[in-house]
Every structure is written in C-alpha cells, then in structure tokens.
Design an enzyme around this catalytic site. Sequence first.
Site, mmCIF file in Angstrom:
data_model
loop_
_atom_site.group_PDB
_atom_site.id
_atom_site.type_symbol
_atom_site.label_atom_id
_atom_site.label_comp_id
_atom_site.label_asym_id
_atom_site.label_seq_id
_atom_site.Cartn_x
_atom_site.Cartn_y
_atom_site.Cartn_z
ATOM 1 N N TYR A 9 -7.586 49.412 41.200
ATOM 2 C CA TYR A 9 -8.275 48.276 41.808
ATOM 3 C C TYR A 9 -9.697 48.691 42.204
ATOM 4 O O TYR A 9 -10.650 47.952 41.966
ATOM 5 C CB TYR A 9 -7.513 47.762 43.039
ATOM 6 C CG TYR A 9 -6.138 47.226 42.721
ATOM 7 C CD1 TYR A 9 -5.973 46.017 42.059
ATOM 8 C CD2 TYR A 9 -4.997 47.923 43.098
ATOM 9 C CE1 TYR A 9 -4.710 45.512 41.776
ATOM 10 C CE2 TYR A 9 -3.728 47.426 42.816
ATOM 11 C CZ TYR A 9 -3.593 46.233 42.156
ATOM 12 O OH TYR A 9 -2.335 45.740 41.874
ATOM 13 N N ASN A 51 -5.041 35.430 38.456
ATOM 14 C CA ASN A 51 -5.477 35.373 37.065
ATOM 15 C C ASN A 51 -4.676 34.298 36.313
ATOM 16 O O ASN A 51 -3.465 34.413 36.193
ATOM 17 C CB ASN A 51 -5.262 36.747 36.421
ATOM 18 C CG ASN A 51 -5.584 36.793 34.946
ATOM 19 O OD1 ASN A 51 -6.129 35.856 34.378
ATOM 20 N ND2 ASN A 51 -5.244 37.896 34.319
ATOM 21 N N CYS A 60 -4.428 41.817 33.532
ATOM 22 C CA CYS A 60 -4.317 42.268 34.920
ATOM 23 C C CYS A 60 -3.216 43.309 35.104
ATOM 24 O O CYS A 60 -3.240 44.056 36.083
ATOM 25 C CB CYS A 60 -4.132 41.085 35.858
ATOM 26 S SG CYS A 60 -2.819 39.959 35.398
ATOM 27 N N HIS A 61 -2.286 43.400 34.147
ATOM 28 C CA HIS A 61 -1.235 44.431 34.243
ATOM 29 C C HIS A 61 -1.827 45.839 34.111
ATOM 30 O O HIS A 61 -1.184 46.806 34.494
ATOM 31 C CB HIS A 61 -0.159 44.198 33.179
ATOM 32 C CG HIS A 61 -0.654 44.273 31.777
ATOM 33 N ND1 HIS A 61 -1.251 43.187 31.156
ATOM 34 C CD2 HIS A 61 -0.656 45.281 30.872
ATOM 35 C CE1 HIS A 61 -1.593 43.532 29.923
ATOM 36 N NE2 HIS A 61 -1.244 44.796 29.724
ATOM 37 N N GLU A 69 2.024 49.388 25.814
ATOM 38 C CA GLU A 69 0.690 49.838 25.433
ATOM 39 C C GLU A 69 0.528 51.356 25.513
ATOM 40 O O GLU A 69 -0.530 51.871 25.159
ATOM 41 C CB GLU A 69 -0.353 49.181 26.340
ATOM 42 C CG GLU A 69 -0.418 47.686 26.199
ATOM 43 C CD GLU A 69 -1.520 47.055 27.029
ATOM 44 O OE1 GLU A 69 -2.386 47.798 27.565
ATOM 45 O OE2 GLU A 69 -1.540 45.821 27.143
#
Length: 164
Positions: free
Chosen positions: A94, A117, A125-126, A156
């Site tokens: 963050y 979001n 945002c993850h 990912e």
Amino acid sequence: MRYFGTLQTPVGVIGVVSDGAAITRVSWRPTRPEDAVDEPDPLLTDALRQLAAYFAGDLRRFTLPVDVGVQSESTRIVLTTLHEDVGYGESVTYGQLAARSGTGVPARGIGAIMGANPVPIVVPCHRVLASDGLGGYSGGDHGSGLATKRALLELEGALPAPLF
C-alpha cells in the site's frame, strides 16, 4: 446503454458490466443492472474472453478500456497508477503504491481506494499488499476475500515467499 455478462472462474462467478465504450464494473456479486439491455456488445464479449484467458493463464495484460466512474482526482490517479504500472506477477505494498501515485494519499487511504475499486482483476487491486502480509481484500464470494486474493496472486506467481 449497459450490457451485462457473467463468467464462471476458479474464484467464483463474476459479473461484468460494459457501457459499450468501457468496462465499468467487475463484481463477485453479479447482479444484472436493471437498465441492462439484451443486445450483443463486442466490448463485453471481449472482456469475458480476456477474463477467461486470464484465468486460464493465457493472458497477462488486459487491453480493455475501463471507466472507474465518478471518483476523486486522487482515487483516479491511484487506480490509474495501479492499472498502468503494476504488471502481472508483480505486487506492491500500500505504501509503495502511495509513493508511486504521487498523490500524498497515506497507505491506509490506499487500502480504502482498493476496497472501492469498481473493476477488480482488470485494475488489479489484488496485487497490493500490506507491508506485513496480504492486507485485506473485498473481492471474492462473501467471507472469502483473502482466499480469493491469495488465489489470484498464486495464479500470477506473485505471492511473496513469506506469505506462502
């Protein structure tokens, strides 16, 4: 006009809304907008195709126009920075996103922006983590936000080692 479609994914059913010019919403609580029309929308079709490819591991960057709606200038900048600068397989804290955005929004404020979001996954945002762990996540089926965030990061290959 608004168009609506759903997609079954490994992290639940997601709903996608298009206004014909941009994707305006991605949600795990897929409710068809009352004003959605039953006409084909090439953008919605492409969005569902790209999301399916993402979950299959075949897409690393979305090429969809997005519209995050009415937001403060700082919120818009933070979401745009995230969308453009934090790629597939990456994660930031963050605080790092706050610094990258140059908005002066503190880390806690970044967390609130991530929670609001309107187009998660596409605006990823993850990929934004707390400095000492996963942080929060409002996506996913009710009560499974952190499990969903972990699954997306694992997909990912972006889950930092200390968080395995």
